[in-house]
Scaffold this active site. Structure first.
Site, PDB file in Angstrom:
ATOM      1  N   HIS A  15    -109.509  51.113 -33.278  1.00  0.00           N
ATOM      2  CA  HIS A  15    -110.551  50.984 -32.260  1.00  0.00           C
ATOM      3  C   HIS A  15    -111.705  50.204 -32.895  1.00  0.00           C
ATOM      4  O   HIS A  15    -112.690  50.758 -33.355  1.00  0.00           O
ATOM      5  CB  HIS A  15    -111.033  52.357 -31.787  1.00  0.00           C
ATOM      6  CG  HIS A  15    -112.263  52.265 -30.931  1.00  0.00           C
ATOM      7  ND1 HIS A  15    -112.253  51.702 -29.681  1.00  0.00           N
ATOM      8  CD2 HIS A  15    -113.532  52.624 -31.155  1.00  0.00           C
ATOM      9  CE1 HIS A  15    -113.472  51.726 -29.192  1.00  0.00           C
ATOM     10  NE2 HIS A  15    -114.275  52.284 -30.057  1.00  0.00           N
ATOM     11  N   ASP A  62    -110.387  51.133 -24.621  1.00  0.00           N
ATOM     12  CA  ASP A  62    -109.895  49.765 -24.775  1.00  0.00           C
ATOM     13  C   ASP A  62    -108.747  49.519 -23.791  1.00  0.00           C
ATOM     14  O   ASP A  62    -108.652  48.463 -23.164  1.00  0.00           O
ATOM     15  CB  ASP A  62    -109.428  49.547 -26.216  1.00  0.00           C
ATOM     16  CG  ASP A  62    -110.485  50.012 -27.207  1.00  0.00           C
ATOM     17  OD1 ASP A  62    -111.591  49.450 -27.197  1.00  0.00           O
ATOM     18  OD2 ASP A  62    -110.223  50.975 -27.959  1.00  0.00           O
TER      19      ASP A  62
HETATM   20  P1  NDP Z   1    -123.071  58.550 -28.320  1.00  0.00           P
HETATM   21  O1  NDP Z   1    -122.869  59.830 -27.625  1.00  0.00           O
HETATM   22  O2  NDP Z   1    -123.436  57.356 -27.521  1.00  0.00           O
HETATM   23  O3  NDP Z   1    -121.783  58.161 -29.195  1.00  0.00           O
HETATM   24  C1  NDP Z   1    -121.152  59.114 -30.012  1.00  0.00           C
HETATM   25  C2  NDP Z   1    -120.081  58.464 -30.810  1.00  0.00           C
HETATM   26  O4  NDP Z   1    -119.099  57.902 -29.954  1.00  0.00           O
HETATM   27  C3  NDP Z   1    -120.544  57.332 -31.703  1.00  0.00           C
HETATM   28  O5  NDP Z   1    -119.859  57.448 -32.942  1.00  0.00           O
HETATM   29  C4  NDP Z   1    -120.096  56.111 -30.971  1.00  0.00           C
HETATM   30  O6  NDP Z   1    -119.792  55.053 -31.836  1.00  0.00           O
HETATM   31  C5  NDP Z   1    -118.816  56.595 -30.374  1.00  0.00           C
HETATM   32  N1  NDP Z   1    -118.269  55.754 -29.314  1.00  0.00           N
HETATM   33  C6  NDP Z   1    -116.957  55.504 -29.133  1.00  0.00           C
HETATM   34  N2  NDP Z   1    -116.771  54.695 -28.101  1.00  0.00           N
HETATM   35  C7  NDP Z   1    -117.981  54.413 -27.614  1.00  0.00           C
HETATM   36  C8  NDP Z   1    -118.439  53.604 -26.544  1.00  0.00           C
HETATM   37  N3  NDP Z   1    -117.633  52.903 -25.775  1.00  0.00           N
HETATM   38  N4  NDP Z   1    -119.749  53.549 -26.297  1.00  0.00           N
HETATM   39  C9  NDP Z   1    -120.595  54.228 -27.054  1.00  0.00           C
HETATM   40  N5  NDP Z   1    -120.229  54.994 -28.084  1.00  0.00           N
HETATM   41  C10 NDP Z   1    -118.938  55.075 -28.361  1.00  0.00           C
HETATM   42  O7  NDP Z   1    -124.117  58.701 -29.488  1.00  0.00           O
HETATM   43  P2  NDP Z   1    -125.524  59.466 -29.502  1.00  0.00           P
HETATM   44  O8  NDP Z   1    -126.210  58.971 -30.722  1.00  0.00           O
HETATM   45  O9  NDP Z   1    -126.181  59.437 -28.182  1.00  0.00           O
HETATM   46  O10 NDP Z   1    -125.087  60.951 -29.723  1.00  0.00           O
HETATM   47  C11 NDP Z   1    -124.439  61.396 -30.842  1.00  0.00           C
HETATM   48  C12 NDP Z   1    -124.756  62.841 -30.984  1.00  0.00           C
HETATM   49  O11 NDP Z   1    -123.946  63.337 -32.025  1.00  0.00           O
HETATM   50  C13 NDP Z   1    -126.207  63.129 -31.363  1.00  0.00           C
HETATM   51  O12 NDP Z   1    -126.710  64.078 -30.462  1.00  0.00           O
HETATM   52  C14 NDP Z   1    -126.098  63.691 -32.773  1.00  0.00           C
HETATM   53  O13 NDP Z   1    -127.038  64.700 -33.005  1.00  0.00           O
HETATM   54  C15 NDP Z   1    -124.714  64.246 -32.755  1.00  0.00           C
HETATM   55  N6  NDP Z   1    -124.049  64.445 -34.009  1.00  0.00           N
HETATM   56  C16 NDP Z   1    -123.424  65.622 -34.094  1.00  0.00           C
HETATM   57  C17 NDP Z   1    -122.742  65.966 -35.191  1.00  0.00           C
HETATM   58  C18 NDP Z   1    -122.116  67.299 -35.212  1.00  0.00           C
HETATM   59  O14 NDP Z   1    -121.862  67.876 -34.175  1.00  0.00           O
HETATM   60  N7  NDP Z   1    -121.855  67.842 -36.379  1.00  0.00           N
HETATM   61  C19 NDP Z   1    -122.617  65.056 -36.343  1.00  0.00           C
HETATM   62  C20 NDP Z   1    -123.276  63.791 -36.123  1.00  0.00           C
HETATM   63  C21 NDP Z   1    -123.951  63.506 -34.982  1.00  0.00           C
HETATM   64  P3  NDP Z   1    -120.844  53.901 -32.269  1.00  0.00           P
HETATM   65  O15 NDP Z   1    -121.803  54.557 -33.215  1.00  0.00           O
HETATM   66  O16 NDP Z   1    -119.971  52.879 -32.903  1.00  0.00           O
HETATM   67  O17 NDP Z   1    -121.505  53.452 -30.984  1.00  0.00           O
END
Ligand code: NDP
Length: 328
Positions: free
Chosen positions: A187, A159
């Site tokens: 955020h 931001d």
């Molecule tokens: P991203 O990598 O795109 O995003 C991950 C997180 O970052 C989301 O919560 C997202 O929020 C947040 N975020 C913050 N700022 C931004 C921004 N500017 N743009 C986009 N996202 C932002 O998500 P993916 O779904 O591609 O990947 C998430 C991964 O996390 C998956 O591979 C999943 O398996 C993994 N995961 C791992 C966990 C663990 O390690 N225990 C637990 C849960 C998930 P928002 O949702 O609001 O976009």
């Protein structure tokens, strides 16, 4: 030193991870002379995809990358971590209520807080990018009672960077000329990007712009809704800029802010600026030697006060909701 710095990243097979890991491995975070060991956490079904990412990391032959470890157990992956970047979070699915989302993320950040408490290095710093970032950081912090609360922060640097970029475009200045930008609060859409203390080439930004209508109706909503605008245009989320901001935030935390400038970081409130104590609230901070300090003594006018209070009220609501779920 030749001992690698251990950087743990969660959600490593996700979109942000796909930009973030290569930058860290390339030395963008710790510098070209510091070897880095990546310790990557994923949920079990994403481990195969993560193996593919590791193959690509190998193929880059980064001189700074000392090693990579992957797994689905936070007590193994956080072991000895000096820096933990918590990127993975549960996105809101169809038909999911806000309470469901808080609960799903509550489970993740409770477990990760406990694991960090148990196995992370004594000097660990923890940056939360996964949303709802401020409240996820609050949950992790409460579940890691042996880690100083000052070691937790949530990301408002994206931001902050967006606000700098908008102000540069408006004034014709370069990004380099802009200092003392501030994002206050959550955020989320209630965040308050503050131009009243920002400077453009040493001049006060709000006075230079001299356009309250632009500030209220253009600047603030553009910064706060930028993520949605990028999804609209690109068809997927702003993962590369989120990764870049995650690096900026961690680098400046560890290496310090330059004289005459500050950054925005969501950190535990000590009551500064009459924000309720204990919230993870974004403030202007200076950093030095891995520690941050909230910038004190800024004059807050009525317009800013109302915006700072509104975003604090949203964080109080989120805190009360996770308290109600017994997560903190
Ligand atoms: P991203 O990598 O795109 O995003 C991950 C997180 O970052 C989301 O919560 C997202 O929020 C947040 N975020 C913050 N700022 C931004 C921004 N500017 N743009 C986009 N996202 C932002 O998500 P993916 O779904 O591609 O990947 C998430 C991964 O996390 C998956 O591979 C999943 O398996 C993994 N995961 C791992 C966990 C663990 O390690 N225990 C637990 C849960 C998930 P928002 O949702 O609001 O976009």
């Amino acid at each position: 030193s030749t001992t690698p710095v251990k950087v743990a990243v969660t959600g490593a097979a996700g979109q942000i991870g796909y930009s973030l890991l290569f930058r860290i491995a390339n030395g963008d975070l710790l510098g070209p002379d510091v070897p880095v060991q990546l310790q990557l956490l994923e949920i079990t079904p994403a481990l195969k995809a993560l193996e593919g990412v590791v193959m690509e990391l190998d193929d880059c032959a980064f001189p700074t990358l000392a090693g990579v470890e992957i797994g689905d157990d936070p007590t193994k992956i956080f072991d000895g971590a000096n820096l933990a970047l918590l990127v993975g979070a549960r996105p809101r699915g169809p038909g999911m209520e806000r309470g469901d989302l808080l609960e799903a993320n509550g489970a993740i950040f409770t477990a990760q807080g406990k694991a960090l408490n148990e196995v992370a290095a004594d000097d660990v710093r923890i940056g939360v990018t996964g949303n709802p970032a401020n409240t996820n950081a609050l949950i992790a912090m409460h579940n890691a009672p042996d880690i100083p609360q000052s070691r937790f922060s949530a990301l408002t640097r994206l931001d902050h960077n967006r606000a700098i970029s908008q102000l540069a475009a408006k004034t014709g200045a370069t990004v380099r000329e802009i200092k003392k930008m501030t994002i206050w609060g959550n955020h989320s859409a209630t965040q308050y990007p503050d131009l009243f203390h920002a400077e453009v080439g040493g001049k006060n930004a709000a006075e230079l712009v001299n356009d309250q209508a632009w500030l209220e109706n253009d600047f603030i909503p553009t910064v706060a809704k930028r993520g949605a605008a990028i999804i609209d245009a690109r068809g997927s989320s702003s993962a590369a800029s989120a990764a870049s901001a995650t690096i900026d935030a961690a680098r400046d935390w560890l290496k310090g802010t330059p004289e005459g400038d500050w950054v925005s970081m969501a950190v535990v409130s000590d009551g500064s600026y009459d924000i309720p104590e204990g919230l993870i609230y974004s403030y202007p901070v200076t950093t030095s030697g891995g520690d941050w300090e909230i910038v004190q003594g800024l004059e807050i006018d009525d317009f800013s006060r109302a915006k700072m209070d509104a975003t604090a009220a949203e964080l109080v609501e989120e805190r009360d909701a996770v308290k109600g779920l017994g997560l903190i």
